[in-house]
Design an enzyme around this catalytic site. Structure first.
Site, PDB file in Angstrom:
ATOM      1  N   GLU A  59      -1.779  37.747 -77.592  1.00 36.60           N
ATOM      2  CA  GLU A  59      -2.552  37.499 -79.222  1.00 36.60           C
ATOM      3  C   GLU A  59      -2.453  36.467 -79.814  1.00 36.60           C
ATOM      4  O   GLU A  59      -1.671  36.101 -79.629  1.00 36.60           O
ATOM      5  CB  GLU A  59      -1.713  39.130 -79.201  1.00 36.60           C
ATOM      6  CG  GLU A  59      -2.232  39.334 -81.407  1.00 36.60           C
ATOM      7  CD  GLU A  59      -1.987  40.455 -82.029  1.00 36.60           C
ATOM      8  OE1 GLU A  59      -1.544  41.420 -81.030  1.00 36.60           O
ATOM      9  OE2 GLU A  59      -1.443  39.910 -83.426  1.00 36.60           O
ATOM     10  N   GLN A 104       3.893  48.007 -82.212  1.00 35.94           N
ATOM     11  CA  GLN A 104       4.426  46.906 -82.926  1.00 35.94           C
ATOM     12  C   GLN A 104       5.448  46.665 -82.354  1.00 35.94           C
ATOM     13  O   GLN A 104       5.799  47.362 -81.410  1.00 35.94           O
ATOM     14  CB  GLN A 104       5.241  47.345 -84.470  1.00 35.94           C
ATOM     15  CG  GLN A 104       5.477  46.558 -85.550  1.00 35.94           C
ATOM     16  CD  GLN A 104       4.898  45.555 -85.363  1.00 35.94           C
ATOM     17  OE1 GLN A 104       4.667  44.596 -85.014  1.00 35.94           O
ATOM     18  NE2 GLN A 104       3.975  45.917 -87.079  1.00 35.94           N
ATOM     19  N   ASP A 130      -3.393  45.285 -92.826  1.00 33.67           N
ATOM     20  CA  ASP A 130      -2.695  45.809 -93.649  1.00 33.67           C
ATOM     21  C   ASP A 130      -3.042  44.872 -95.537  1.00 33.67           C
ATOM     22  O   ASP A 130      -4.401  44.068 -94.924  1.00 33.67           O
ATOM     23  CB  ASP A 130      -1.860  43.882 -93.991  1.00 33.67           C
ATOM     24  CG  ASP A 130      -0.736  44.186 -92.879  1.00 33.67           C
ATOM     25  OD1 ASP A 130       0.372  45.285 -92.307  1.00 33.67           O
ATOM     26  OD2 ASP A 130       0.268  43.701 -91.864  1.00 33.67           O
ATOM     27  N   HIS A 141       2.407  43.515 -74.254  1.00 28.44           N
ATOM     28  CA  HIS A 141       1.064  42.541 -75.133  1.00 28.44           C
ATOM     29  C   HIS A 141       2.093  41.981 -76.107  1.00 28.44           C
ATOM     30  O   HIS A 141       2.952  42.254 -76.300  1.00 28.44           O
ATOM     31  CB  HIS A 141       0.421  44.067 -75.608  1.00 28.44           C
ATOM     32  CG  HIS A 141      -0.611  43.295 -76.472  1.00 28.44           C
ATOM     33  ND1 HIS A 141      -1.967  43.116 -76.218  1.00 28.44           N
ATOM     34  CD2 HIS A 141      -0.277  42.783 -77.610  1.00 28.44           C
ATOM     35  CE1 HIS A 141      -2.554  41.757 -77.274  1.00 28.44           C
ATOM     36  NE2 HIS A 141      -1.568  42.307 -78.233  1.00 28.44           N
ATOM     37  N   SER A 193      -1.381  40.818 -71.220  1.00 24.46           N
ATOM     38  CA  SER A 193      -2.551  40.387 -72.390  1.00 24.46           C
ATOM     39  C   SER A 193      -1.755  40.110 -73.803  1.00 24.46           C
ATOM     40  O   SER A 193      -0.444  39.773 -74.029  1.00 24.46           O
ATOM     41  CB  SER A 193      -3.055  41.967 -73.457  1.00 24.46           C
ATOM     42  OG  SER A 193      -1.946  42.716 -73.998  1.00 24.46           O
ATOM     43  N   THR A 240      -6.430  38.960 -84.045  1.00 21.76           N
ATOM     44  CA  THR A 240      -6.841  38.588 -84.876  1.00 21.76           C
ATOM     45  C   THR A 240      -7.258  39.099 -86.404  1.00 21.76           C
ATOM     46  O   THR A 240      -8.196  38.114 -86.330  1.00 21.76           O
ATOM     47  CB  THR A 240      -5.026  39.299 -86.161  1.00 21.76           C
ATOM     48  OG1 THR A 240      -5.007  37.491 -85.917  1.00 21.76           O
ATOM     49  CG2 THR A 240      -4.237  39.427 -84.325  1.00 21.76           C
ATOM     50  N   PHE A 291       8.741  38.378 -90.743  1.00 19.13           N
ATOM     51  CA  PHE A 291       8.093  39.588 -90.024  1.00 19.13           C
ATOM     52  C   PHE A 291       8.857  40.565 -89.854  1.00 19.13           C
ATOM     53  O   PHE A 291       7.875  41.595 -90.492  1.00 19.13           O
ATOM     54  CB  PHE A 291       7.911  38.951 -88.551  1.00 19.13           C
ATOM     55  CG  PHE A 291       6.702  37.885 -88.285  1.00 19.13           C
ATOM     56  CD1 PHE A 291       5.464  38.102 -89.406  1.00 19.13           C
ATOM     57  CD2 PHE A 291       6.296  37.743 -87.237  1.00 19.13           C
ATOM     58  CE1 PHE A 291       4.577  37.319 -88.773  1.00 19.13           C
ATOM     59  CE2 PHE A 291       4.977  37.168 -86.922  1.00 19.13           C
ATOM     60  CZ  PHE A 291       4.383  36.600 -88.227  1.00 19.13           C
TER      61      PHE A 291
HETATM   62  P1  FAD Z   1      -3.137  53.347 -90.073  1.00 13.39           P
HETATM   63  O1  FAD Z   1      -2.705  54.463 -88.271  1.00 13.39           O
HETATM   64  O2  FAD Z   1      -3.975  53.783 -90.620  1.00 13.39           O
HETATM   65  O3  FAD Z   1      -1.449  54.301 -90.279  1.00 13.39           O
HETATM   66  C1  FAD Z   1      -1.109  53.402 -91.729  1.00 13.39           C
HETATM   67  C2  FAD Z   1      -0.129  54.115 -92.288  1.00 13.39           C
HETATM   68  O4  FAD Z   1      -1.165  55.602 -93.092  1.00 13.39           O
HETATM   69  C3  FAD Z   1       0.952  54.805 -91.632  1.00 13.39           C
HETATM   70  O5  FAD Z   1       2.223  54.894 -92.477  1.00 13.39           O
HETATM   71  C4  FAD Z   1      -0.058  56.107 -91.481  1.00 13.39           C
HETATM   72  O6  FAD Z   1       1.120  57.304 -91.188  1.00 13.39           O
HETATM   73  C5  FAD Z   1      -0.431  56.573 -92.484  1.00 13.39           C
HETATM   74  N1  FAD Z   1      -1.309  57.314 -92.652  1.00 13.39           N
HETATM   75  C6  FAD Z   1      -2.060  57.658 -91.153  1.00 13.39           C
HETATM   76  N2  FAD Z   1      -2.994  57.809 -91.445  1.00 13.39           N
HETATM   77  C7  FAD Z   1      -3.149  59.072 -93.363  1.00 13.39           C
HETATM   78  C8  FAD Z   1      -3.379  60.112 -93.811  1.00 13.39           C
HETATM   79  N3  FAD Z   1      -5.053  60.359 -93.123  1.00 13.39           N
HETATM   80  N4  FAD Z   1      -2.458  60.247 -94.337  1.00 13.39           N
HETATM   81  C9  FAD Z   1      -1.777  59.239 -95.063  1.00 13.39           C
HETATM   82  N5  FAD Z   1      -1.833  58.868 -94.480  1.00 13.39           N
HETATM   83  C10 FAD Z   1      -1.747  58.462 -93.178  1.00 13.39           C
HETATM   84  N6  FAD Z   1      -2.832  43.940 -89.446  1.00 13.39           N
HETATM   85  C11 FAD Z   1      -4.312  43.899 -89.555  1.00 13.39           C
HETATM   86  O7  FAD Z   1      -4.362  42.987 -90.926  1.00 13.39           O
HETATM   87  N7  FAD Z   1      -5.069  42.324 -89.120  1.00 13.39           N
HETATM   88  C12 FAD Z   1      -4.640  42.408 -87.800  1.00 13.39           C
HETATM   89  O8  FAD Z   1      -5.368  41.895 -86.436  1.00 13.39           O
HETATM   90  C13 FAD Z   1      -3.469  43.424 -87.064  1.00 13.39           C
HETATM   91  N8  FAD Z   1      -3.353  43.658 -85.533  1.00 13.39           N
HETATM   92  C14 FAD Z   1      -2.173  43.987 -85.287  1.00 13.39           C
HETATM   93  C15 FAD Z   1      -2.244  44.406 -84.285  1.00 13.39           C
HETATM   94  C16 FAD Z   1      -1.027  46.033 -83.177  1.00 13.39           C
HETATM   95  C17 FAD Z   1      -0.873  45.808 -81.972  1.00 13.39           C
HETATM   96  C18 FAD Z   1      -0.460  46.426 -84.309  1.00 13.39           C
HETATM   97  C19 FAD Z   1       0.662  46.996 -84.203  1.00 13.39           C
HETATM   98  C20 FAD Z   1      -0.700  46.059 -85.922  1.00 13.39           C
HETATM   99  C21 FAD Z   1      -1.129  45.666 -86.015  1.00 13.39           C
HETATM  100  N9  FAD Z   1      -1.766  44.623 -87.464  1.00 13.39           N
HETATM  101  C22 FAD Z   1      -2.812  44.296 -87.763  1.00 13.39           C
HETATM  102  C23 FAD Z   1      -1.043  45.942 -88.513  1.00 13.39           C
HETATM  103  C24 FAD Z   1      -1.457  46.754 -89.428  1.00 13.39           C
HETATM  104  O9  FAD Z   1      -2.871  46.660 -89.437  1.00 13.39           O
HETATM  105  C25 FAD Z   1      -0.209  47.424 -90.361  1.00 13.39           C
HETATM  106  O10 FAD Z   1       0.394  48.022 -89.839  1.00 13.39           O
HETATM  107  C26 FAD Z   1      -1.185  48.502 -91.252  1.00 13.39           C
HETATM  108  O11 FAD Z   1      -0.369  48.596 -92.338  1.00 13.39           O
HETATM  109  C27 FAD Z   1      -1.616  49.206 -90.837  1.00 13.39           C
HETATM  110  O12 FAD Z   1      -2.733  50.022 -89.058  1.00 13.39           O
HETATM  111  P2  FAD Z   1      -2.733  50.649 -88.441  1.00 13.39           P
HETATM  112  O13 FAD Z   1      -3.887  50.130 -88.574  1.00 13.39           O
HETATM  113  O14 FAD Z   1      -1.081  50.924 -87.810  1.00 13.39           O
HETATM  114  O15 FAD Z   1      -3.121  52.290 -89.443  1.00 13.39           O
END
Ligand code: FAD
Length: 281
Positions: free
Chosen positions: A13, A172, A105, A262, A11, A45, A212
């Site tokens: 992105e 990641q 983010d 991916h 896939s 994204t 990055f």
């Molecule tokens: P989560 O899984 O919610 O985790 C975020 C952080 O919080 C982690 O450190 C986790 O350990 C912690 N955490 C989770 N649950 C809890 C809880 N209950 N209490 C305390 N801490 C907790 N970013 C964008 O803005 N737009 C995009 O389109 C985008 N695409 C991405 C695609 C991929 C494949 C990847 C790997 C990353 C992408 N990102 C994107 C980056 C991502 O949004 C960031 O890394 C973001 O900071 C975390 O998102 P997450 O969904 O992993 O969050």
């Protein structure tokens, strides 16, 4: 160890461009990628804090009109439940069946809507409101998320996303294959059976890769960093070296039986197609 799988799902992105010229380029890139290796789907994204909500939707519409399978990224930071529900309905009406489900983010400035704080809550919300309509991808971090308090808590949070109903994960990017294999070992020990697809970042530019990687917590191993530094004024050698490194990484991952790859294309076709041509699929 994983079992061998020769049917790796590939896939790609994209990010939503800011200009019309960028959109044209993205469509040309998609055409080239589809003609070269027919990725199973393209993900698009979603800017930090929902900042690209409209442009993400615009690209998703353009691609679905071409009958291409698209997986929009959707993040809960910066969006209300009402906005998320409306977006989910729009995606359903466009025939979208796969989402990359994220917290997102956190933008450096501005007020944030935080009705849902973490990705596991978004996964639960999507399951509650749309049932099994969408295949849900979530993010995984073999080298740990930069905000995580400990490796253990980061993995617990990943488990929460799987428990909430994630179907599959995309990592990641990483250049340390052992980090990925360790993550998979952890999944197996915790009876997590969803596919965890490595995210692959082609190496084409040292400055942007370093920037990055610092932000997202991906390590550039010293031997790679040193060689890239040495090629700072020699773009051709840098790209040839980067292609070699990433192609080898992908081939090692395929040998390990990964469920897919991916590609973070950065809206460019060349680097991804060059890697694909080197793959022993
Ligand atoms: P989560 O899984 O919610 O985790 C975020 C952080 O919080 C982690 O450190 C986790 O350990 C912690 N955490 C989770 N649950 C809890 C809880 N209950 N209490 C305390 N801490 C907790 N970013 C964008 O803005 N737009 C995009 O389109 C985008 N695409 C991405 C695609 C991929 C494949 C990847 C790997 C990353 C992408 N990102 C994107 C980056 C991502 O949004 C960031 O890394 C973001 O900071 C975390 O998102 P997450 O969904 O992993 O969050």
């Amino acid at each position: 160890m994983m079992t061998s799988n020769k049917k790796a799902v590939l896939s790609c992105e994209f990010f939503p461009p800011r200009t019309e010229a960028g959109v044209e380029k993205l469509l040309t890139t998609q055409q080239t990628l589809s003609e070269t290796f027919q990725p199973a789907y393209y993900s698009v994204t979603f800017g930090a804090g929902g900042t690209t909500r409209d442009s993400t939707l615009e690209i998703v519409k353009l691609l679905t009109e071409k009958n291409i399978e698209v997986a929009p990224h959707i993040s809960c930071i910066g969006s209300s439940k009402q906005q998320l529900s409306e977006l989910l309905e729009t995606y359903k009406s466009l025939g979208v069946t796969r989402l990359v489900t994220l917290r997102g983010d956190i933008p450096k400035t501005g007020e944030l809507t935080r009705e849902l704080s973490y990705a596991n809550e978004l996964v639960s919300f999507i399951r509650e409101t749309t049932g099994e309509h969408f295949t849900l991808e979530v993010a995984a971090y073999p080298e740990y998320h930069p905000e995580s308090l400990s490796p253990q808590s980061d993995f617990e949070h990943f488990k929460n996303k799987v428990a909430a109903g994630a179907d599959s994960a995309i990592t990641q990017y990483f250049y340390n294959i052992d980090a990925y294999l360790h993550f998979i070992d952890n999944c197996q020990k915790n009876n997590i059976t969803i596919p965890v697809v490595p995210g692959v970042m082609p190496i084409t530019n040292f400055a942007s890769l370093t920037r990055f990687s610092d932000v997202c917590g991906a390590e550039i191993p010293r031997w790679i960093r040193k060689q890239l530094e040495a090629y700072a004024d020699d773009a051709d050698s840098l790209q040839a070296f980067g292609l070699d490194v990433v192609s080898n990484l992908c081939n090692q991952l395929l040998e390990q039986g990964v469920p897919g790859l991916h590609f973070y294309t950065l809206n460019q076709a060349n680097a991804t197609t060059a890697i694909w041509k080197n793959l022993s699929l």
